[in-house]
Design a protein around this motif. Structure first.
Motif, PDB file in Angstrom:
ATOM      1  N   LEU A 118     -22.652 -13.483  22.070  1.00 51.00           N
ATOM      2  CA  LEU A 118     -22.487 -14.619  21.166  1.00 51.00           C
ATOM      3  C   LEU A 118     -22.182 -15.913  21.904  1.00 51.00           C
ATOM      4  O   LEU A 118     -22.196 -16.991  21.306  1.00 51.00           O
ATOM      5  CB  LEU A 118     -21.376 -14.331  20.160  1.00 51.00           C
ATOM      6  N   HIS A 119     -21.903 -15.844  23.198  1.00 57.51           N
ATOM      7  CA  HIS A 119     -21.652 -17.050  23.980  1.00 57.51           C
ATOM      8  C   HIS A 119     -22.938 -17.788  24.335  1.00 57.51           C
ATOM      9  O   HIS A 119     -22.923 -18.990  24.609  1.00 57.51           O
ATOM     10  CB  HIS A 119     -20.918 -16.716  25.284  1.00 57.51           C
ATOM     11  N   ALA A 120     -24.051 -17.070  24.373  1.00 57.54           N
ATOM     12  CA  ALA A 120     -25.290 -17.629  24.929  1.00 57.54           C
ATOM     13  C   ALA A 120     -26.068 -18.406  23.875  1.00 57.54           C
ATOM     14  O   ALA A 120     -26.152 -17.998  22.709  1.00 57.54           O
ATOM     15  CB  ALA A 120     -26.153 -16.505  25.504  1.00 57.54           C
ATOM     16  N   ASP A 121     -26.652 -19.527  24.290  1.00 55.99           N
ATOM     17  CA  ASP A 121     -27.530 -20.312  23.422  1.00 55.99           C
ATOM     18  C   ASP A 121     -28.927 -19.721  23.455  1.00 55.99           C
ATOM     19  O   ASP A 121     -29.396 -19.239  24.495  1.00 55.99           O
ATOM     20  CB  ASP A 121     -27.582 -21.769  23.873  1.00 55.99           C
ATOM     21  N   LEU A 122     -29.599 -19.776  22.311  1.00 56.16           N
ATOM     22  CA  LEU A 122     -30.982 -19.327  22.258  1.00 56.16           C
ATOM     23  C   LEU A 122     -31.906 -20.379  22.852  1.00 56.16           C
ATOM     24  O   LEU A 122     -31.580 -21.570  22.895  1.00 56.16           O
ATOM     25  CB  LEU A 122     -31.393 -19.045  20.814  1.00 56.16           C
ATOM     26  N   ASN A 123     -33.063 -19.936  23.287  1.00 60.67           N
ATOM     27  CA  ASN A 123     -34.077 -20.842  23.814  1.00 60.67           C
ATOM     28  C   ASN A 123     -34.498 -21.829  22.724  1.00 60.67           C
ATOM     29  O   ASN A 123     -34.736 -21.442  21.575  1.00 60.67           O
ATOM     30  CB  ASN A 123     -35.284 -20.024  24.299  1.00 60.67           C
ATOM     31  N   GLU A 124     -34.567 -23.103  23.083  1.00 61.51           N
ATOM     32  CA  GLU A 124     -34.909 -24.128  22.092  1.00 61.51           C
ATOM     33  C   GLU A 124     -36.294 -23.904  21.500  1.00 61.51           C
ATOM     34  O   GLU A 124     -36.547 -24.275  20.347  1.00 61.51           O
ATOM     35  CB  GLU A 124     -34.828 -25.514  22.732  1.00 61.51           C
ATOM     36  N   SER A 125     -37.186 -23.322  22.275  1.00 60.35           N
ATOM     37  CA  SER A 125     -38.544 -23.098  21.772  1.00 60.35           C
ATOM     38  C   SER A 125     -38.634 -21.867  20.876  1.00 60.35           C
ATOM     39  O   SER A 125     -39.677 -21.593  20.298  1.00 60.35           O
ATOM     40  CB  SER A 125     -39.515 -22.930  22.954  1.00 60.35           C
ATOM     41  N   GLU A 126     -37.524 -21.138  20.753  1.00 65.50           N
ATOM     42  CA  GLU A 126     -37.517 -19.912  19.965  1.00 65.50           C
ATOM     43  C   GLU A 126     -36.752 -20.173  18.661  1.00 65.50           C
ATOM     44  O   GLU A 126     -35.596 -20.576  18.666  1.00 65.50           O
ATOM     45  CB  GLU A 126     -36.844 -18.781  20.755  1.00 65.50           C
ATOM     46  N   THR A 127     -37.427 -19.957  17.557  1.00 66.69           N
ATOM     47  CA  THR A 127     -36.831 -20.165  16.241  1.00 66.69           C
ATOM     48  C   THR A 127     -36.673 -18.819  15.542  1.00 66.69           C
ATOM     49  O   THR A 127     -37.667 -18.119  15.296  1.00 66.69           O
ATOM     50  CB  THR A 127     -37.683 -21.099  15.367  1.00 66.69           C
ATOM     51  N   ILE A 128     -35.437 -18.457  15.235  1.00 65.35           N
ATOM     52  CA  ILE A 128     -35.145 -17.171  14.600  1.00 65.35           C
ATOM     53  C   ILE A 128     -34.279 -17.420  13.378  1.00 65.35           C
ATOM     54  O   ILE A 128     -33.272 -18.134  13.445  1.00 65.35           O
ATOM     55  CB  ILE A 128     -34.433 -16.208  15.573  1.00 65.35           C
ATOM     56  N   TYR A 129     -34.700 -16.841  12.247  1.00 64.43           N
ATOM     57  CA  TYR A 129     -33.943 -16.941  11.010  1.00 64.43           C
ATOM     58  C   TYR A 129     -33.407 -15.559  10.633  1.00 64.43           C
ATOM     59  O   TYR A 129     -33.981 -14.534  10.997  1.00 64.43           O
ATOM     60  CB  TYR A 129     -34.823 -17.481   9.873  1.00 64.43           C
TER      61      TYR A 129
END
Length: 442
Positions: free
Chosen positions: A55-66
């Motif tokens: 939960l500390h890590a940011d997701l890749n900006e190019s990756e969109t997950i809902y």
């Protein structure tokens, strides 16, 4: 043309997905090597746990997950959340966490290893961090380790799970129990690790039906061998998988487990009986412990270290494929850090050729450790000594070029000749009775 283009594009997307979800895992021998160095330098060893690591890590900006939020928040539904942080269950979460951990350590002065992406070093303070997902081990001087932990605790939700400073200190790391005893660290498995297998083979409390060896020479016939049913096949895979997790701290069962693992896809009653025999041996040797105890002590990082590599082979040891077995044992500072048993991928036409392939396996493992030690700057130079009890194998590995006995061998198997010529490794002869690698070949 459009079909080929679409297929190529789909292939590129698949490759990117595979690369984006890849996350490296540490090699157990690296942990044993670091502990050996820490004991020799009288360093502090601390283990920590990172709570909710992913939960500390940011997701890749190019990756969109809902995702659907919990119903308690929106009973009427119709709402989606867009993830900004990684979550458990996402394929890319482990890689995102590793990248976040490395990015966080960089401003603190740590450098990520190329030889093992799960290890970080602070060259000025000489602090080494080994990370396995949310389990972290810090090695270095006591005050430096304490200060560094306080800085890390500001970045992550962390807690200390144990230290190996005083006699009797015990920690659990990578599924094994580590216990400090004077100037050594002992490795054991947690209590109850084999209970399921022992109960399955009726080796519970009070049982005295022990075996004296990991394997038996009997039951080698393949006649009247029936495949295991689905239930026993599932248990076979489960128990062999648990045994493979034990192998790094039990060199005496390396060969037996390697043989059992070769038949995971289609085990028979013969293999089931061999598994039962090995469990009988383990039941009688639960008190056995593997330990790291460096004989040599270091005041600080050494100018030179010696890596002792013992290799041996059992020519045509497999009665079915007639492939040979390679055994390798590696020691540093007088303590063993690696013992492996492998079936050779190429058929050897002589015992000397089989020994040459074993030298190649030992060279591979030694080069990996050599790269790691030099990258960590634990010494200025590292001497790699490879010991074999075969005169023919030594000659084939050290004499540059092919000969009458090696003219059929693929050139890629002769790479150790260049290492000998360049002085990277040194080949030496050892008596067969003094070669510890023999235990891994039969």
């Amino acid at each position: 043309r459009s079909t080929l283009s679409s297929s190529s594009a789909a292939s590129d997307v698949y490759k990117r997905q595979v690369d984006d979800t890849y996350a490296s895992t540490p090699v157990f021998v690296i942990m044993k090597l670091l502990i050996a160095i820490a004991l020799a330098l009288q360093w502090c060893i601390m283990t920590c746990d990172v709570s909710t690591a992913f939960l500390h890590a940011d997701l890749n900006e190019s990756e969109t997950i809902y995702m659907w939020p919990p119903k308690e928040y929106y009973p009427q539904g119709g709402i989606l959340w867009r993830l900004k942080k990684a979550m458990y269950g996402l394929k890319g979460a482990p890689r995102a966490w590793q990248e976040h951990f490395a990015t966080t350590l960089a401003p603190l002065g740590f450098t990520r290893f190329r030889s093992d992406a799960n290890v970080y070093v602070h060259y000025q303070l000489m602090i080494i961090i080994l990370a396995y997902v949310d389990d972290v081990m810090l090695l270095g001087k006591h005050d430096d380790i304490k200060n560094m932990y306080e800085q890390l605790a500001k970045q992550f939700i962390m807690k200390v799970t144990g230290q190996l400073d005083n006699d009797g200190d015990e920690v659990r790391f990578l599924g094994r129990m580590l216990c400090k005893c004077t100037d050594a660290v002992y490795f054991t498995m947690p209590d109850g690790y084999f209970d399921e297998a022992f109960n399955m083979f009726k080796l519970g409390k009070g049982s005295t039906n022990f075996a004296k060896t990991p394997g038996s020479k009997t039951e080698k016939s393949t006649d009247n061998d029936d495949l295991l049913d689905q239930s026993n096949h599932r248990l076979y895979r489960r128990f062999v998988g648990k045994l493979q997790w034990v192998c790094p701290i039990r060199p005496d069962i390396q060969f037996a487990v390697k043989e059992l693992a070769r038949w995971l896809t289609a085990p028979t009653t013969r293999h089931w009986n061999q598994l039962k025999h090995l469990m009988r041996y383990l039941k009688g040797t639960l008190h056995y412990k593997s330990f790291i105890k460096p004989i040599e002590k270091l005041a600080n990082t050494a100018a030179s270290l010696d890596l002792q590599v013992y290799v041996d082979s059992d020519w045509a040891g497999c009665s079915i494929t007639r492939k040979s077995i390679s055994g390798v044992v590696i020691t540093i500072l007088g303590t063993c850090i690696l013992a492996i048993s492998r079936t050779q991928s190429t058929l050897a036409l002589s015992s000397g050729e089989a020994e040459m392939y074993a030298v190649g396996t030992g060279s591979n493992e030694a080069l990996y450790l050599r790269n790691f030690i030099l990258e960590a700057r634990l010494c200025q130079s590292l001497n790699v000594h490879i010991y074999t009890d075969s005169t023919a194998g030594k000659a084939m590995s050290s004499r540059f070029g092919t000969s009458r006995k090696t003219r059929h061998v693929q050139l890629r198997y002769l790479f150790m000749q260049d290492l000998v010529k360049d002085g990277v490794i040194q080949l030496r002869k050892v008596l067969g009775t003094e070669n510890p690698a023999d235990v891994c070949t039969k």
